[in-house]
Design a protein around this motif. Structure first.
Motif, PDB file in Angstrom:
ATOM      1  N   LEU A   1       0.835  -1.198   0.000  1.00 28.33           N
ATOM      2  CA  LEU A   1       0.000   0.000   0.000  1.00 28.33           C
ATOM      3  C   LEU A   1       0.875   1.255   0.000  1.00 28.33           C
ATOM      4  O   LEU A   1       1.957   1.262   0.590  1.00 28.33           O
ATOM      5  CB  LEU A   1      -0.874   0.027   1.260  1.00 28.33           C
ATOM      6  CG  LEU A   1      -1.904  -1.089   1.400  1.00 28.33           C
ATOM      7  CD1 LEU A   1      -2.385  -1.183   2.843  1.00 28.33           C
ATOM      8  CD2 LEU A   1      -3.073  -0.847   0.461  1.00 28.33           C
ATOM      9  N   THR A   2       0.407   2.292  -0.648  1.00 28.05           N
ATOM     10  CA  THR A   2       1.097   3.579  -0.591  1.00 28.05           C
ATOM     11  C   THR A   2       0.725   4.276   0.722  1.00 28.05           C
ATOM     12  O   THR A   2      -0.297   3.941   1.351  1.00 28.05           O
ATOM     13  CB  THR A   2       0.694   4.487  -1.768  1.00 28.05           C
ATOM     14  OG1 THR A   2      -0.713   4.805  -1.636  1.00 28.05           O
ATOM     15  CG2 THR A   2       0.965   3.822  -3.118  1.00 28.05           C
ATOM     16  N   ASN A   3       1.520   5.265   1.112  1.00 26.96           N
ATOM     17  CA  ASN A   3       1.196   6.037   2.316  1.00 26.96           C
ATOM     18  C   ASN A   3      -0.171   6.702   2.187  1.00 26.96           C
ATOM     19  O   ASN A   3      -0.924   6.778   3.154  1.00 26.96           O
ATOM     20  CB  ASN A   3       2.272   7.090   2.588  1.00 26.96           C
ATOM     21  CG  ASN A   3       3.563   6.468   3.073  1.00 26.96           C
ATOM     22  OD1 ASN A   3       3.647   5.270   3.325  1.00 26.96           O
ATOM     23  ND2 ASN A   3       4.593   7.286   3.199  1.00 26.96           N
ATOM     24  N   SER A   4      -0.504   7.153   0.988  1.00 26.46           N
ATOM     25  CA  SER A   4      -1.798   7.785   0.753  1.00 26.46           C
ATOM     26  C   SER A   4      -2.942   6.783   0.942  1.00 26.46           C
ATOM     27  O   SER A   4      -3.971   7.111   1.549  1.00 26.46           O
ATOM     28  CB  SER A   4      -1.818   8.368  -0.659  1.00 26.46           C
ATOM     29  OG  SER A   4      -3.070   8.920  -0.940  1.00 26.46           O
ATOM     30  N   GLU A   5      -2.783   5.568   0.427  1.00 24.68           N
ATOM     31  CA  GLU A   5      -3.821   4.530   0.599  1.00 24.68           C
ATOM     32  C   GLU A   5      -3.977   4.153   2.068  1.00 24.68           C
ATOM     33  O   GLU A   5      -5.098   3.949   2.556  1.00 24.68           O
ATOM     34  CB  GLU A   5      -3.468   3.295  -0.225  1.00 24.68           C
ATOM     35  CG  GLU A   5      -3.594   3.513  -1.725  1.00 24.68           C
ATOM     36  CD  GLU A   5      -2.938   2.425  -2.557  1.00 24.68           C
ATOM     37  OE1 GLU A   5      -3.349   2.267  -3.723  1.00 24.68           O
ATOM     38  OE2 GLU A   5      -2.007   1.721  -2.065  1.00 24.68           O
ATOM     39  N   ILE A   6      -2.858   4.076   2.764  1.00 21.66           N
ATOM     40  CA  ILE A   6      -2.897   3.764   4.198  1.00 21.66           C
ATOM     41  C   ILE A   6      -3.631   4.873   4.952  1.00 21.66           C
ATOM     42  O   ILE A   6      -4.539   4.598   5.747  1.00 21.66           O
ATOM     43  CB  ILE A   6      -1.472   3.567   4.743  1.00 21.66           C
ATOM     44  CG1 ILE A   6      -0.871   2.280   4.165  1.00 21.66           C
ATOM     45  CG2 ILE A   6      -1.462   3.551   6.273  1.00 21.66           C
ATOM     46  CD1 ILE A   6       0.627   2.144   4.361  1.00 21.66           C
ATOM     47  N   ALA A   7      -3.250   6.119   4.695  1.00 26.41           N
ATOM     48  CA  ALA A   7      -3.884   7.254   5.367  1.00 26.41           C
ATOM     49  C   ALA A   7      -5.386   7.265   5.097  1.00 26.41           C
ATOM     50  O   ALA A   7      -6.188   7.452   6.023  1.00 26.41           O
ATOM     51  CB  ALA A   7      -3.243   8.568   4.923  1.00 26.41           C
ATOM     52  N   GLN A   8      -5.793   7.045   3.847  1.00 30.54           N
ATOM     53  CA  GLN A   8      -7.216   7.067   3.514  1.00 30.54           C
ATOM     54  C   GLN A   8      -7.966   5.947   4.229  1.00 30.54           C
ATOM     55  O   GLN A   8      -9.090   6.143   4.691  1.00 30.54           O
ATOM     56  CB  GLN A   8      -7.433   6.981   2.008  1.00 30.54           C
ATOM     57  CG  GLN A   8      -8.852   7.287   1.598  1.00 30.54           C
ATOM     58  CD  GLN A   8      -9.367   8.613   2.160  1.00 30.54           C
ATOM     59  OE1 GLN A   8      -8.784   9.666   1.934  1.00 30.54           O
ATOM     60  NE2 GLN A   8     -10.442   8.566   2.924  1.00 30.54           N
ATOM     61  N   GLY A   9      -7.354   4.776   4.351  1.00 30.04           N
ATOM     62  CA  GLY A   9      -7.982   3.668   5.077  1.00 30.04           C
ATOM     63  C   GLY A   9      -8.187   3.994   6.549  1.00 30.04           C
ATOM     64  O   GLY A   9      -9.238   3.695   7.134  1.00 30.04           O
ATOM     65  N   ILE A  10      -7.191   4.623   7.159  1.00 28.29           N
ATOM     66  CA  ILE A  10      -7.296   4.996   8.575  1.00 28.29           C
ATOM     67  C   ILE A  10      -8.336   6.096   8.750  1.00 28.29           C
ATOM     68  O   ILE A  10      -9.162   6.042   9.678  1.00 28.29           O
ATOM     69  CB  ILE A  10      -5.914   5.428   9.115  1.00 28.29           C
ATOM     70  CG1 ILE A  10      -4.963   4.227   9.105  1.00 28.29           C
ATOM     71  CG2 ILE A  10      -6.035   6.016  10.527  1.00 28.29           C
ATOM     72  CD1 ILE A  10      -3.504   4.575   9.319  1.00 28.29           C
ATOM     73  N   ILE A  11      -8.336   7.068   7.869  1.00 31.49           N
ATOM     74  CA  ILE A  11      -9.331   8.144   7.929  1.00 31.49           C
ATOM     75  C   ILE A  11     -10.743   7.567   7.794  1.00 31.49           C
ATOM     76  O   ILE A  11     -11.657   7.952   8.526  1.00 31.49           O
ATOM     77  CB  ILE A  11      -9.039   9.208   6.852  1.00 31.49           C
ATOM     78  CG1 ILE A  11      -7.756   9.973   7.218  1.00 31.49           C
ATOM     79  CG2 ILE A  11     -10.225  10.155   6.669  1.00 31.49           C
ATOM     80  CD1 ILE A  11      -7.185  10.821   6.092  1.00 31.49           C
ATOM     81  N   ASP A  12     -10.924   6.615   6.904  1.00 27.56           N
ATOM     82  CA  ASP A  12     -12.213   5.947   6.737  1.00 27.56           C
ATOM     83  C   ASP A  12     -12.630   5.244   8.030  1.00 27.56           C
ATOM     84  O   ASP A  12     -13.791   5.328   8.445  1.00 27.56           O
ATOM     85  CB  ASP A  12     -12.139   4.952   5.577  1.00 27.56           C
ATOM     86  CG  ASP A  12     -13.477   4.332   5.253  1.00 27.56           C
ATOM     87  OD1 ASP A  12     -14.443   5.087   5.022  1.00 27.56           O
ATOM     88  OD2 ASP A  12     -13.559   3.085   5.232  1.00 27.56           O
ATOM     89  N   ALA A  13     -11.678   4.562   8.674  1.00 31.11           N
ATOM     90  CA  ALA A  13     -11.969   3.870   9.939  1.00 31.11           C
ATOM     91  C   ALA A  13     -12.399   4.862  11.017  1.00 31.11           C
ATOM     92  O   ALA A  13     -13.316   4.588  11.799  1.00 31.11           O
ATOM     93  CB  ALA A  13     -10.753   3.076  10.398  1.00 31.11           C
ATOM     94  N   ILE A  14     -11.747   6.027  11.039  1.00 29.38           N
ATOM     95  CA  ILE A  14     -12.091   7.054  12.024  1.00 29.38           C
ATOM     96  C   ILE A  14     -13.465   7.655  11.723  1.00 29.38           C
ATOM     97  O   ILE A  14     -14.324   7.740  12.605  1.00 29.38           O
ATOM     98  CB  ILE A  14     -11.009   8.164  12.045  1.00 29.38           C
ATOM     99  CG1 ILE A  14      -9.686   7.602  12.571  1.00 29.38           C
ATOM    100  CG2 ILE A  14     -11.470   9.360  12.873  1.00 29.38           C
ATOM    101  CD1 ILE A  14      -8.489   8.512  12.346  1.00 29.38           C
ATOM    102  N   GLU A  15     -13.673   8.061  10.481  1.00 29.69           N
ATOM    103  CA  GLU A  15     -14.940   8.721  10.116  1.00 29.69           C
ATOM    104  C   GLU A  15     -16.148   7.818  10.331  1.00 29.69           C
ATOM    105  O   GLU A  15     -17.219   8.297  10.705  1.00 29.69           O
ATOM    106  CB  GLU A  15     -14.892   9.173   8.659  1.00 29.69           C
ATOM    107  CG  GLU A  15     -13.983  10.354   8.426  1.00 29.69           C
ATOM    108  CD  GLU A  15     -14.019  10.855   6.989  1.00 29.69           C
ATOM    109  OE1 GLU A  15     -13.996  12.082   6.812  1.00 29.69           O
ATOM    110  OE2 GLU A  15     -14.063  10.028   6.052  1.00 29.69           O
ATOM    111  N   HIS A  16     -15.980   6.524  10.090  1.00 31.83           N
ATOM    112  CA  HIS A  16     -17.110   5.594  10.200  1.00 31.83           C
ATOM    113  C   HIS A  16     -17.078   4.746  11.473  1.00 31.83           C
ATOM    114  O   HIS A  16     -17.886   3.831  11.621  1.00 31.83           O
ATOM    115  CB  HIS A  16     -17.153   4.700   8.946  1.00 31.83           C
ATOM    116  CG  HIS A  16     -17.404   5.483   7.701  1.00 31.83           C
ATOM    117  ND1 HIS A  16     -16.399   5.863   6.849  1.00 31.83           N
ATOM    118  CD2 HIS A  16     -18.545   6.009   7.192  1.00 31.83           C
ATOM    119  CE1 HIS A  16     -16.896   6.567   5.845  1.00 31.83           C
ATOM    120  NE2 HIS A  16     -18.202   6.674   6.032  1.00 31.83           N
TER     121      HIS A  16
END
Length: 182
Positions: free
Chosen positions: A150-165
């Motif tokens: 995974l790229t750092n951007s993909e990782i960050a987006q996955g974590i942000i998704d986990a937080i938001e939802h």
């Protein structure tokens, strides 16, 4: 405004640290390298919502002291994102001792792909005032049956998704077939 602690927030998790600041949170970031921390400070435009701490979490006493001092200045942590390599329980013990047991805190434990196979459980040692959530990082299978991390951007987006939802267990990427991992 929430007070977030991001352990390892200057490298792979830098995008998450910056997003939390943009979302009007106060973010204390633990990092070990001054150069990476300075890059985060620059990208955050020297925001007053960022509290950078250069400390090695494997230096347990310094780590715990830095966390306690941060909370004395800025208030207790509301949420923690932890990218901690290895399974040294003393790092977790230092973190948990620094968090007041009178405060409910959400912990996002970021785990690498090998945790999918090894499935080690830090979760068993978590104090009752901490809500445990996990984000497991896998890999990507490309069209030609090759794979990549995974790229750092993909990782960050996955974590942000986990937080938001408010997702209790989030998988970013795939974990099988295991023999296709990069």
């Amino acid at each position: 405004m929430k007070h977030w602690l991001v352990i390892g927030g200057t490298g792979m998790l830098k995008g998450v640290s910056l997003w939390l600041i943009q979302e009007d949170n106060h973010v204390t970031v633990i990092g070990r390298q001054q150069k990476k921390m300075q890059s985060l400070i620059n990208e955050a435009n020297y925001s007053l919502k960022l509290s950078p701490l250069i400390v090695d979490y494997t230096n347990y006493n310094s780590f715990r002291t830095a966390l306690i001092e941060s909370q004395e200045t800025l208030g207790s942590f509301d949420c923690v994102i932890a990218w901690i390599h290895g399974s040294d329980i003393r790092v977790w013990e230092s973190l948990f001792r620094a968090i007041p047991n009178t405060k409910n805190v959400i912990l996002y434990h970021i785990k690498g792909s090998s945790s999918y196979v090894n499935n080690e459980r830090t979760k068993n040692n978590i104090p009752s005032n901490i809500t445990y959530r996990v984000v497991k990082l896998g890999f990507i299978i490309e069209d030609n049956n090759s794979s990549r991390w995974l790229t750092n951007s993909e990782i960050a987006q996955g974590i942000i998704d986990a937080i938001e939802h408010e997702i209790p267990e989030k998988h970013v990427g795939v974990f099988e077939p295991w023999n296709l991992r990069p």
